[in-house]
Design a protein around this motif. Structure first.
Motif, PDB file in Angstrom:
ATOM      1  N   LYS A  16      92.585   4.139 -48.202  1.00 20.66           N
ATOM      2  CA  LYS A  16      93.374   2.935 -47.923  1.00 20.66           C
ATOM      3  C   LYS A  16      94.657   2.939 -48.741  1.00 20.66           C
ATOM      4  O   LYS A  16      95.709   2.485 -48.271  1.00 20.66           O
ATOM      5  CB  LYS A  16      92.578   1.665 -48.214  1.00 20.66           C
ATOM      6  N   ILE A  17      94.589   3.474 -49.950  1.00 18.56           N
ATOM      7  CA  ILE A  17      95.791   3.614 -50.776  1.00 18.56           C
ATOM      8  C   ILE A  17      96.761   4.573 -50.106  1.00 18.56           C
ATOM      9  O   ILE A  17      97.969   4.319 -50.049  1.00 18.56           O
ATOM     10  CB  ILE A  17      95.425   4.084 -52.200  1.00 18.56           C
ATOM     11  N   PHE A  18      96.231   5.654 -49.556  1.00 15.21           N
ATOM     12  CA  PHE A  18      97.079   6.594 -48.834  1.00 15.21           C
ATOM     13  C   PHE A  18      97.720   5.928 -47.615  1.00 15.21           C
ATOM     14  O   PHE A  18      98.919   6.090 -47.371  1.00 15.21           O
ATOM     15  CB  PHE A  18      96.280   7.823 -48.403  1.00 15.21           C
ATOM     16  N   HIS A  19      96.941   5.173 -46.854  1.00 11.68           N
ATOM     17  CA  HIS A  19      97.487   4.452 -45.698  1.00 11.68           C
ATOM     18  C   HIS A  19      98.594   3.499 -46.133  1.00 11.68           C
ATOM     19  O   HIS A  19      99.655   3.429 -45.510  1.00 11.68           O
ATOM     20  CB  HIS A  19      96.389   3.651 -44.984  1.00 11.68           C
ATOM     21  N   PHE A  20      98.344   2.768 -47.206  1.00 11.80           N
ATOM     22  CA  PHE A  20      99.318   1.808 -47.728  1.00 11.80           C
ATOM     23  C   PHE A  20     100.636   2.506 -48.067  1.00 11.80           C
ATOM     24  O   PHE A  20     101.711   2.083 -47.632  1.00 11.80           O
ATOM     25  CB  PHE A  20      98.730   1.120 -48.962  1.00 11.80           C
ATOM     26  N   LEU A  21     100.556   3.582 -48.832  1.00 12.56           N
ATOM     27  CA  LEU A  21     101.767   4.309 -49.243  1.00 12.56           C
ATOM     28  C   LEU A  21     102.453   4.992 -48.063  1.00 12.56           C
ATOM     29  O   LEU A  21     103.686   5.005 -47.978  1.00 12.56           O
ATOM     30  CB  LEU A  21     101.417   5.329 -50.329  1.00 12.56           C
ATOM     31  N   ALA A  22     101.678   5.546 -47.148  1.00 12.51           N
ATOM     32  CA  ALA A  22     102.252   6.220 -45.986  1.00 12.51           C
ATOM     33  C   ALA A  22     103.027   5.239 -45.110  1.00 12.51           C
ATOM     34  O   ALA A  22     104.121   5.555 -44.631  1.00 12.51           O
ATOM     35  CB  ALA A  22     101.151   6.906 -45.176  1.00 12.51           C
ATOM     36  N   TYR A  23     102.501   4.047 -44.921  1.00 12.72           N
ATOM     37  CA  TYR A  23     103.194   3.073 -44.075  1.00 12.72           C
ATOM     38  C   TYR A  23     104.350   2.410 -44.804  1.00 12.72           C
ATOM     39  O   TYR A  23     105.296   1.933 -44.169  1.00 12.72           O
ATOM     40  CB  TYR A  23     102.212   2.066 -43.479  1.00 12.72           C
ATOM     41  N   CYS A  24     104.308   2.391 -46.122  1.00 12.11           N
ATOM     42  CA  CYS A  24     105.495   1.993 -46.892  1.00 12.11           C
ATOM     43  C   CYS A  24     106.632   2.973 -46.598  1.00 12.11           C
ATOM     44  O   CYS A  24     107.752   2.570 -46.276  1.00 12.11           O
ATOM     45  CB  CYS A  24     105.178   2.039 -48.384  1.00 12.11           C
ATOM     46  N   LEU A  25     106.323   4.253 -46.701  1.00 18.45           N
ATOM     47  CA  LEU A  25     107.322   5.292 -46.441  1.00 18.45           C
ATOM     48  C   LEU A  25     107.769   5.269 -44.984  1.00 18.45           C
ATOM     49  O   LEU A  25     108.970   5.373 -44.693  1.00 18.45           O
ATOM     50  CB  LEU A  25     106.756   6.664 -46.813  1.00 18.45           C
ATOM     51  N   LEU A  26     106.838   5.132 -44.050  1.00 16.45           N
ATOM     52  CA  LEU A  26     107.186   5.083 -42.633  1.00 16.45           C
ATOM     53  C   LEU A  26     108.151   3.927 -42.351  1.00 16.45           C
ATOM     54  O   LEU A  26     109.131   4.088 -41.615  1.00 16.45           O
ATOM     55  CB  LEU A  26     105.925   4.924 -41.776  1.00 16.45           C
ATOM     56  N   THR A  27     107.904   2.785 -42.936  1.00 14.92           N
ATOM     57  CA  THR A  27     108.779   1.627 -42.733  1.00 14.92           C
ATOM     58  C   THR A  27     110.165   1.891 -43.309  1.00 14.92           C
ATOM     59  O   THR A  27     111.179   1.545 -42.692  1.00 14.92           O
ATOM     60  CB  THR A  27     108.158   0.371 -43.367  1.00 14.92           C
ATOM     61  N   LEU A  28     110.224   2.507 -44.476  1.00 13.08           N
ATOM     62  CA  LEU A  28     111.524   2.836 -45.065  1.00 13.08           C
ATOM     63  C   LEU A  28     112.296   3.825 -44.192  1.00 13.08           C
ATOM     64  O   LEU A  28     113.515   3.697 -44.014  1.00 13.08           O
ATOM     65  CB  LEU A  28     111.339   3.412 -46.472  1.00 13.08           C
ATOM     66  N   LEU A  29     111.589   4.786 -43.622  1.00 17.37           N
ATOM     67  CA  LEU A  29     112.249   5.756 -42.746  1.00 17.37           C
ATOM     68  C   LEU A  29     112.733   5.105 -41.454  1.00 17.37           C
ATOM     69  O   LEU A  29     113.860   5.359 -41.011  1.00 17.37           O
ATOM     70  CB  LEU A  29     111.302   6.918 -42.447  1.00 17.37           C
ATOM     71  N   TRP A  30     111.904   4.257 -40.847  1.00 15.09           N
ATOM     72  CA  TRP A  30     112.327   3.544 -39.647  1.00 15.09           C
ATOM     73  C   TRP A  30     113.526   2.653 -39.960  1.00 15.09           C
ATOM     74  O   TRP A  30     114.463   2.550 -39.159  1.00 15.09           O
ATOM     75  CB  TRP A  30     111.193   2.692 -39.083  1.00 15.09           C
ATOM     76  N   PHE A  31     113.496   1.990 -41.101  1.00 20.32           N
ATOM     77  CA  PHE A  31     114.624   1.152 -41.509  1.00 20.32           C
ATOM     78  C   PHE A  31     115.907   1.973 -41.577  1.00 20.32           C
ATOM     79  O   PHE A  31     116.955   1.548 -41.067  1.00 20.32           O
ATOM     80  CB  PHE A  31     114.335   0.496 -42.861  1.00 20.32           C
ATOM     81  N   SER A  32     115.828   3.146 -42.181  1.00 19.94           N
ATOM     82  CA  SER A  32     117.006   4.013 -42.284  1.00 19.94           C
ATOM     83  C   SER A  32     117.533   4.403 -40.911  1.00 19.94           C
ATOM     84  O   SER A  32     118.746   4.426 -40.689  1.00 19.94           O
ATOM     85  CB  SER A  32     116.670   5.272 -43.080  1.00 19.94           C
ATOM     86  N   VAL A  33     116.633   4.701 -39.988  1.00 24.95           N
ATOM     87  CA  VAL A  33     117.043   5.063 -38.632  1.00 24.95           C
ATOM     88  C   VAL A  33     117.742   3.889 -37.954  1.00 24.95           C
ATOM     89  O   VAL A  33     118.825   4.046 -37.372  1.00 24.95           O
ATOM     90  CB  VAL A  33     115.828   5.528 -37.800  1.00 24.95           C
ATOM     91  N   PHE A  34     117.149   2.709 -38.032  1.00 23.74           N
ATOM     92  CA  PHE A  34     117.748   1.554 -37.372  1.00 23.74           C
ATOM     93  C   PHE A  34     119.078   1.157 -38.004  1.00 23.74           C
ATOM     94  O   PHE A  34     119.994   0.719 -37.316  1.00 23.74           O
ATOM     95  CB  PHE A  34     116.789   0.365 -37.368  1.00 23.74           C
ATOM     96  N   LEU A  35     119.189   1.321 -39.318  1.00 21.31           N
ATOM     97  CA  LEU A  35     120.413   0.945 -40.006  1.00 21.31           C
ATOM     98  C   LEU A  35     121.527   1.965 -39.781  1.00 21.31           C
ATOM     99  O   LEU A  35     122.658   1.595 -39.460  1.00 21.31           O
ATOM    100  CB  LEU A  35     120.134   0.793 -41.510  1.00 21.31           C
ATOM    101  N   LEU A  36     121.211   3.243 -39.946  1.00 20.12           N
ATOM    102  CA  LEU A  36     122.242   4.273 -39.919  1.00 20.12           C
ATOM    103  C   LEU A  36     122.504   4.867 -38.543  1.00 20.12           C
ATOM    104  O   LEU A  36     123.644   5.177 -38.213  1.00 20.12           O
ATOM    105  CB  LEU A  36     121.882   5.394 -40.896  1.00 20.12           C
TER     106      LEU A  36
END
Length: 103
Positions: A16-36
């Protein structure tokens, strides 16, 4: 895929810790795509990144349950994924300046 050789972190909900961290990173990457890439405003980019990450996590869990015999839907995985996405969105929301290098 077998994960038997991973080090034991001593937590019963280690995945669950891995899921938590992975989706934190996934959200940051999606944010970068939508922003840039799509040139959305910061608020809208955060919103879309969180929605995409949460929906993606739910779809993956449902597919694991319906398309495989060795995997099952785990509601706690969905909760960990959602919490990771929400934490990333909070960090992005309250971050005053974003230092993103354009290539």
């Amino acid at each position: 895929m077998r994960l038997n050789n991973l080090p034991d972190v001593g937590v019963s909900f280690g995945d669950k810790i891995f899921h938590f961290l992975a989706y934190c990173l996934l959200t940051l990457l999606w944010f970068s795509v939508f922003l840039l890439v799509f040139n959305l405003k910061k608020k809208k980019a955060i919103y879309f990144a969180v929605i995409f990450a949460i929906v993606f996590g739910i779809v993956i869990e449902v597919l694991q349950d319906t398309m495989t015999e060795s995997r099952a839907l785990d509601v706690y995985d969905v909760v960990a994924n959602t919490m990771g996405a929400l934490l990333a969105s909070l960090v992005l929301w309250f971050k005053k300046k974003l230092y993103i290098k354009n290539f």
